[in-house]
Design a protein around this motif. Sequence first.
Motif, PDB file in Angstrom:
ATOM      1  N   ASP A   7       0.831  -1.197   0.000  1.00  0.00           N
ATOM      2  CA  ASP A   7       0.000   0.000   0.000  1.00  0.00           C
ATOM      3  C   ASP A   7       0.869   1.253   0.000  1.00  0.00           C
ATOM      4  OD1 ASP A   7      -2.353  -1.381   0.036  1.00  0.00           O
ATOM      5  OD2 ASP A   7      -2.696  -1.169   2.189  1.00  0.00           O
ATOM      6  N   ALA A   8       0.518   2.186  -0.846  1.00  0.00           N
ATOM      7  CA  ALA A   8       1.220   3.466  -0.880  1.00  0.00           C
ATOM      8  C   ALA A   8       0.720   4.330   0.267  1.00  0.00           C
ATOM      9  CB  ALA A   8       0.960   4.160  -2.200  1.00  0.00           C
ATOM     10  N   THR A   9       1.616   5.099   0.835  1.00  0.00           N
ATOM     11  CA  THR A   9       1.185   6.027   1.869  1.00  0.00           C
ATOM     12  C   THR A   9       0.524   7.229   1.211  1.00  0.00           C
ATOM     13  OG1 THR A   9       3.240   7.311   1.897  1.00  0.00           O
ATOM     14  CG2 THR A   9       3.142   5.351   3.340  1.00  0.00           C
ATOM     15  N   ALA A  10      -0.282   7.930   1.976  1.00  0.00           N
ATOM     16  CA  ALA A  10      -0.920   9.143   1.466  1.00  0.00           C
ATOM     17  C   ALA A  10       0.139  10.144   1.037  1.00  0.00           C
ATOM     18  CB  ALA A  10      -1.835   9.741   2.532  1.00  0.00           C
ATOM     19  N   LYS A  11       1.246  10.225   1.772  1.00  0.00           N
ATOM     20  CA  LYS A  11       2.321  11.161   1.428  1.00  0.00           C
ATOM     21  C   LYS A  11       2.964  10.787   0.090  1.00  0.00           C
ATOM     22  CE  LYS A  11       6.581  13.322   3.097  1.00  0.00           C
ATOM     23  NZ  LYS A  11       6.673  14.065   1.913  1.00  0.00           N
ATOM     24  N   GLU A  12       3.175   9.495  -0.158  1.00  0.00           N
ATOM     25  CA  GLU A  12       3.758   9.069  -1.434  1.00  0.00           C
ATOM     26  C   GLU A  12       2.858   9.458  -2.604  1.00  0.00           C
ATOM     27  OE1 GLU A  12       6.287   5.075  -0.263  1.00  0.00           O
ATOM     28  OE2 GLU A  12       4.108   4.907  -0.488  1.00  0.00           O
ATOM     29  N   ILE A  13       1.581   9.247  -2.453  1.00  0.00           N
ATOM     30  CA  ILE A  13       0.641   9.605  -3.518  1.00  0.00           C
ATOM     31  C   ILE A  13       0.590  11.118  -3.686  1.00  0.00           C
ATOM     32  CG2 ILE A  13      -1.777   9.513  -4.261  1.00  0.00           C
ATOM     33  CD1 ILE A  13      -1.921   6.754  -2.880  1.00  0.00           C
ATOM     34  N   TYR A  14       0.535  11.834  -2.577  1.00  0.00           N
ATOM     35  CA  TYR A  14       0.529  13.299  -2.597  1.00  0.00           C
ATOM     36  C   TYR A  14       1.764  13.814  -3.340  1.00  0.00           C
ATOM     37  CZ  TYR A  14       0.329  18.077  -0.673  1.00  0.00           C
ATOM     38  OH  TYR A  14       0.261  19.436  -0.508  1.00  0.00           O
ATOM     39  N   ASP A  15       2.933  13.328  -2.940  1.00  0.00           N
ATOM     40  CA  ASP A  15       4.179  13.774  -3.572  1.00  0.00           C
ATOM     41  C   ASP A  15       4.207  13.422  -5.060  1.00  0.00           C
ATOM     42  OD1 ASP A  15       5.046  14.803  -1.144  1.00  0.00           O
ATOM     43  OD2 ASP A  15       6.368  13.100  -0.694  1.00  0.00           O
ATOM     44  N   SER A  16       3.647  12.278  -5.416  1.00  0.00           N
ATOM     45  CA  SER A  16       3.581  11.893  -6.833  1.00  0.00           C
ATOM     46  C   SER A  16       2.695  12.837  -7.625  1.00  0.00           C
ATOM     47  CB  SER A  16       3.060  10.461  -6.975  1.00  0.00           C
ATOM     48  OG  SER A  16       3.997   9.544  -6.484  1.00  0.00           O
ATOM     49  N   VAL A  17       1.557  13.209  -7.054  1.00  0.00           N
ATOM     50  CA  VAL A  17       0.636  14.132  -7.727  1.00  0.00           C
ATOM     51  C   VAL A  17       1.318  15.483  -7.944  1.00  0.00           C
ATOM     52  CG1 VAL A  17      -1.445  15.521  -7.360  1.00  0.00           C
ATOM     53  CG2 VAL A  17      -1.528  13.042  -7.022  1.00  0.00           C
ATOM     54  N   VAL A  18       1.870  16.046  -6.885  1.00  0.00           N
ATOM     55  CA  VAL A  18       2.513  17.365  -6.996  1.00  0.00           C
ATOM     56  C   VAL A  18       3.694  17.291  -7.960  1.00  0.00           C
ATOM     57  CG1 VAL A  18       3.751  19.168  -5.737  1.00  0.00           C
ATOM     58  CG2 VAL A  18       1.701  18.138  -4.733  1.00  0.00           C
ATOM     59  N   GLY A  19       4.492  16.244  -7.855  1.00  0.00           N
ATOM     60  CA  GLY A  19       5.636  16.080  -8.746  1.00  0.00           C
ATOM     61  C   GLY A  19       5.225  15.928 -10.197  1.00  0.00           C
ATOM     62  N   TYR A  20       4.156  15.186 -10.428  1.00  0.00           N
ATOM     63  CA  TYR A  20       3.676  14.986 -11.798  1.00  0.00           C
ATOM     64  C   TYR A  20       3.247  16.316 -12.420  1.00  0.00           C
ATOM     65  CZ  TYR A  20       1.456  12.823 -15.807  1.00  0.00           C
ATOM     66  OH  TYR A  20       1.131  12.467 -17.090  1.00  0.00           O
ATOM     67  N   VAL A  21       2.514  17.117 -11.667  1.00  0.00           N
ATOM     68  CA  VAL A  21       2.065  18.417 -12.182  1.00  0.00           C
ATOM     69  C   VAL A  21       3.271  19.316 -12.448  1.00  0.00           C
ATOM     70  CG1 VAL A  21       0.751  20.517 -11.655  1.00  0.00           C
ATOM     71  CG2 VAL A  21      -0.227  18.258 -11.142  1.00  0.00           C
ATOM     72  N   LYS A  22       4.212  19.359 -11.519  1.00  0.00           N
ATOM     73  CA  LYS A  22       5.398  20.205 -11.709  1.00  0.00           C
ATOM     74  C   LYS A  22       6.207  19.768 -12.931  1.00  0.00           C
ATOM     75  CE  LYS A  22       6.079  21.794  -6.997  1.00  0.00           C
ATOM     76  NZ  LYS A  22       6.970  21.831  -5.831  1.00  0.00           N
ATOM     77  N   HIS A  23       6.346  18.458 -13.106  1.00  0.00           N
ATOM     78  CA  HIS A  23       7.166  17.935 -14.195  1.00  0.00           C
ATOM     79  C   HIS A  23       6.492  18.088 -15.567  1.00  0.00           C
ATOM     80  CE1 HIS A  23      10.157  15.411 -16.157  1.00  0.00           C
ATOM     81  NE2 HIS A  23       9.168  14.738 -16.719  1.00  0.00           N
ATOM     82  N   ASN A  24       5.187  18.055 -15.607  1.00  0.00           N
ATOM     83  CA  ASN A  24       4.453  18.041 -16.880  1.00  0.00           C
ATOM     84  C   ASN A  24       3.782  19.366 -17.210  1.00  0.00           C
ATOM     85  OD1 ASN A  24       4.628  15.186 -18.000  1.00  0.00           O
ATOM     86  ND2 ASN A  24       4.181  14.853 -15.843  1.00  0.00           N
TER      87      ASN A  24
END
Length: 129
Positions: A7-24
Amino acid sequence: MSKQDTDATAKEIYDSVVGYVKHNTGGVQPPLIHEAPVVASVSWNYPDEHPNRVRSAIAAATSRDDLFRFVDDSGEHERRYLGVDDADDLERKIREYHDRSERTTRSGALRLNIANQRVDHLRGDDDER
């Protein structure tokens, strides 16, 4: 490996979302991104997680001012856009897009307009003072 270990932690998913938006966003890409590909791409990275966890991470990121969401309901279909919610970063992404894109599509122009309005709002330069 147990289910709990995968299971992914909420922080891992959060960081992935923010990182994805910043990168794309920025560069040859408009300064805002449609929300649907963010949900799809981040969900793909966490196949054992429900996409609602990604949507919850987006909601958390917008409430914490890491991202902002703009909902365009002017057309036939509602469109949701995400962008970084920092005036300096957003302004840099706007400049990058102007500098690196050869032409701006109608969608790109709309996202530029929204991003510029958000920068004005964040800097206190909008008409809603």
